[in-house]
Enzyme design. Sequence first.
Site, PDB file in Angstrom:
ATOM      1  N   HIS A  71      -2.543   2.604 -10.760  1.00  0.00           N
ATOM      2  CA  HIS A  71      -1.192   3.193 -10.726  1.00  0.00           C
ATOM      3  C   HIS A  71      -0.141   2.123 -10.997  1.00  0.00           C
ATOM      4  O   HIS A  71       0.823   2.351 -11.724  1.00  0.00           O
ATOM      5  CB  HIS A  71      -0.942   3.852  -9.378  1.00  0.00           C
ATOM      6  CG  HIS A  71      -1.993   4.837  -8.994  1.00  0.00           C
ATOM      7  ND1 HIS A  71      -2.035   6.111  -9.489  1.00  0.00           N
ATOM      8  CD2 HIS A  71      -3.071   4.711  -8.183  1.00  0.00           C
ATOM      9  CE1 HIS A  71      -3.085   6.744  -8.993  1.00  0.00           C
ATOM     10  NE2 HIS A  71      -3.730   5.916  -8.202  1.00  0.00           N
ATOM     11  N   ASP A  95       2.525  -7.585  -5.086  1.00  0.00           N
ATOM     12  CA  ASP A  95       2.163  -7.150  -3.742  1.00  0.00           C
ATOM     13  C   ASP A  95       3.309  -6.302  -3.219  1.00  0.00           C
ATOM     14  O   ASP A  95       4.477  -6.649  -3.382  1.00  0.00           O
ATOM     15  CB  ASP A  95       1.872  -8.312  -2.798  1.00  0.00           C
ATOM     16  CG  ASP A  95       0.976  -7.848  -1.655  1.00  0.00           C
ATOM     17  OD1 ASP A  95      -0.214  -7.582  -1.907  1.00  0.00           O
ATOM     18  OD2 ASP A  95       1.467  -7.691  -0.512  1.00  0.00           O
ATOM     19  N   GLY A 155      -0.405   6.309  -3.121  1.00  0.00           N
ATOM     20  CA  GLY A 155      -0.043   5.728  -1.821  1.00  0.00           C
ATOM     21  C   GLY A 155       0.831   6.654  -0.985  1.00  0.00           C
ATOM     22  O   GLY A 155       0.518   7.830  -0.774  1.00  0.00           O
ATOM     23  N   ASP A 171       3.774   7.772  -1.728  1.00  0.00           N
ATOM     24  CA  ASP A 171       4.793   8.477  -2.522  1.00  0.00           C
ATOM     25  C   ASP A 171       5.117   9.883  -2.001  1.00  0.00           C
ATOM     26  O   ASP A 171       6.290  10.270  -2.010  1.00  0.00           O
ATOM     27  CB  ASP A 171       4.362   8.558  -3.998  1.00  0.00           C
ATOM     28  CG  ASP A 171       4.620   7.260  -4.745  1.00  0.00           C
ATOM     29  OD1 ASP A 171       5.347   6.398  -4.213  1.00  0.00           O
ATOM     30  OD2 ASP A 171       4.092   7.098  -5.861  1.00  0.00           O
ATOM     31  N   LYS A 224      10.299   8.011 -11.608  1.00  0.00           N
ATOM     32  CA  LYS A 224      10.090   7.000 -10.559  1.00  0.00           C
ATOM     33  C   LYS A 224      10.460   5.615 -11.098  1.00  0.00           C
ATOM     34  O   LYS A 224      11.054   4.793 -10.396  1.00  0.00           O
ATOM     35  CB  LYS A 224       8.622   7.044 -10.086  1.00  0.00           C
ATOM     36  CG  LYS A 224       8.320   6.024  -8.983  1.00  0.00           C
ATOM     37  CD  LYS A 224       6.866   6.059  -8.513  1.00  0.00           C
ATOM     38  CE  LYS A 224       6.587   4.909  -7.544  1.00  0.00           C
ATOM     39  NZ  LYS A 224       5.161   4.760  -7.186  1.00  0.00           N
ATOM     40  N   ARG A 268       9.081  -1.238  -7.601  1.00  0.00           N
ATOM     41  CA  ARG A 268       8.273  -1.908  -8.635  1.00  0.00           C
ATOM     42  C   ARG A 268       9.072  -2.010  -9.943  1.00  0.00           C
ATOM     43  O   ARG A 268       9.006  -3.025 -10.637  1.00  0.00           O
ATOM     44  CB  ARG A 268       6.968  -1.127  -8.849  1.00  0.00           C
ATOM     45  CG  ARG A 268       6.048  -1.725  -9.922  1.00  0.00           C
ATOM     46  CD  ARG A 268       4.626  -1.236  -9.766  1.00  0.00           C
ATOM     47  NE  ARG A 268       4.109  -1.567  -8.447  1.00  0.00           N
ATOM     48  CZ  ARG A 268       4.016  -0.681  -7.458  1.00  0.00           C
ATOM     49  NH1 ARG A 268       4.324   0.586  -7.638  1.00  0.00           N
ATOM     50  NH2 ARG A 268       3.587  -1.058  -6.267  1.00  0.00           N
TER      51      ARG A 268
HETATM   52  P1  ITT Z   1      -3.801  -4.879  -5.772  1.00  0.00           P
HETATM   53  O1  ITT Z   1      -3.724  -5.784  -4.565  1.00  0.00           O
HETATM   54  O2  ITT Z   1      -5.123  -4.944  -6.482  1.00  0.00           O
HETATM   55  O3  ITT Z   1      -2.631  -5.065  -6.692  1.00  0.00           O
HETATM   56  P2  ITT Z   1      -3.369  -2.763  -3.827  1.00  0.00           P
HETATM   57  O4  ITT Z   1      -3.344  -1.272  -3.917  1.00  0.00           O
HETATM   58  O5  ITT Z   1      -4.291  -3.397  -2.819  1.00  0.00           O
HETATM   59  O6  ITT Z   1      -3.671  -3.336  -5.280  1.00  0.00           O
HETATM   60  P3  ITT Z   1      -1.184  -3.891  -2.352  1.00  0.00           P
HETATM   61  O7  ITT Z   1      -2.057  -4.888  -1.696  1.00  0.00           O
HETATM   62  O8  ITT Z   1       0.147  -4.339  -2.887  1.00  0.00           O
HETATM   63  O9  ITT Z   1      -1.907  -3.237  -3.596  1.00  0.00           O
HETATM   64  O10 ITT Z   1      -1.036  -2.677  -1.354  1.00  0.00           O
HETATM   65  C1  ITT Z   1       0.070  -1.927  -1.392  1.00  0.00           C
HETATM   66  C2  ITT Z   1      -0.175  -0.564  -0.798  1.00  0.00           C
HETATM   67  O11 ITT Z   1       1.131  -0.054  -0.482  1.00  0.00           O
HETATM   68  C3  ITT Z   1      -0.796   0.405  -1.775  1.00  0.00           C
HETATM   69  O12 ITT Z   1      -2.184   0.489  -1.675  1.00  0.00           O
HETATM   70  C4  ITT Z   1      -0.114   1.711  -1.397  1.00  0.00           C
HETATM   71  O13 ITT Z   1      -0.765   2.297  -0.304  1.00  0.00           O
HETATM   72  C5  ITT Z   1       1.259   1.235  -0.962  1.00  0.00           C
HETATM   73  N1  ITT Z   1       2.199   1.229  -2.104  1.00  0.00           N
HETATM   74  C6  ITT Z   1       2.575   0.179  -2.873  1.00  0.00           C
HETATM   75  N2  ITT Z   1       3.404   0.559  -3.850  1.00  0.00           N
HETATM   76  C7  ITT Z   1       3.549   1.885  -3.706  1.00  0.00           C
HETATM   77  C8  ITT Z   1       4.261   2.864  -4.419  1.00  0.00           C
HETATM   78  O14 ITT Z   1       4.966   2.586  -5.504  1.00  0.00           O
HETATM   79  N3  ITT Z   1       4.186   4.119  -3.980  1.00  0.00           N
HETATM   80  C9  ITT Z   1       3.471   4.443  -2.904  1.00  0.00           C
HETATM   81  N4  ITT Z   1       2.744   3.594  -2.189  1.00  0.00           N
HETATM   82  C10 ITT Z   1       2.786   2.304  -2.583  1.00  0.00           C
END
Ligand code: ITT
Length: 191
Positions: free
Chosen positions: A12, A69, A149, A151, A171, A177
């Site tokens: 995503h 992150d 996530g 959202d 979005k 982001r």
């Molecule tokens: P990478 O580390 O491989 O990039 P990840 O999914 O583990 O992927 P993160 O460690 O940054 O990424 O975790 C962030 C979490 O926060 C993600 O899994 C979602 O649950 C939430 N999140 C981050 N950005 C989001 C968004 O734009 N919309 C909704 N939830 C989000």
Amino acid sequence: MRKICFATRNIHKIQEVKAKLGDDVHIISLDELGCKEELPETTGTIEGNSRQKAGYIWEKYQVDCFADDSGLEVKALNGAPGVDSAFYAGSRIFADNITLLLKNMDGISKREAQFKTVITLVIQGQYHQFEGIIKGQILYEPKGKDGFGYDPVFLPEGAQESFAEMDISKKNLISHRAKATEKLIKFLESL
Ligand code: ITT
């Protein structure tokens, strides 16, 4: 064309960032690099984990790269889930994380929250960070099917729909982001 590795396994994030970057930057995936292992995320902060993920790829492969992150910070929960957003309920299952969040906010009427993204770019061994924040409210129940996530339970400030009720282009006009990515693009253009 500039080639940069995006150090993520989150499809995503890749879709959202690619849509902003357009054709000016060619994104290399971790698979294309031959990186199969989990990236380390052990610093306890969003800034730290962002730097750690990008730094891991730079140290191991010596390629220009960036990492994202991100986390959801809820005021009434003292900033939780924050850096623990991905594994809040113990696994990566989005629905379980949302269920736990809504349970922990049961009876709480102050529902201010923010999403934060920190992108770390490593270019020729130099580290640069770009932050994006969007403020909003946590809904009482999930709404919408798009996005990922948290959202479905995030209502951005000034919006009438949750992030999950918006398509990616909508979005991408306002998200955490998107803001961090816009700063990344400006920086790359300035080089
Ligand atoms: P990478 O580390 O491989 O990039 P990840 O999914 O583990 O992927 P993160 O460690 O940054 O990424 O975790 C962030 C979490 O926060 C993600 O899994 C979602 O649950 C939430 N999140 C981050 N950005 C989001 C968004 O734009 N919309 C909704 N939830 C989000």
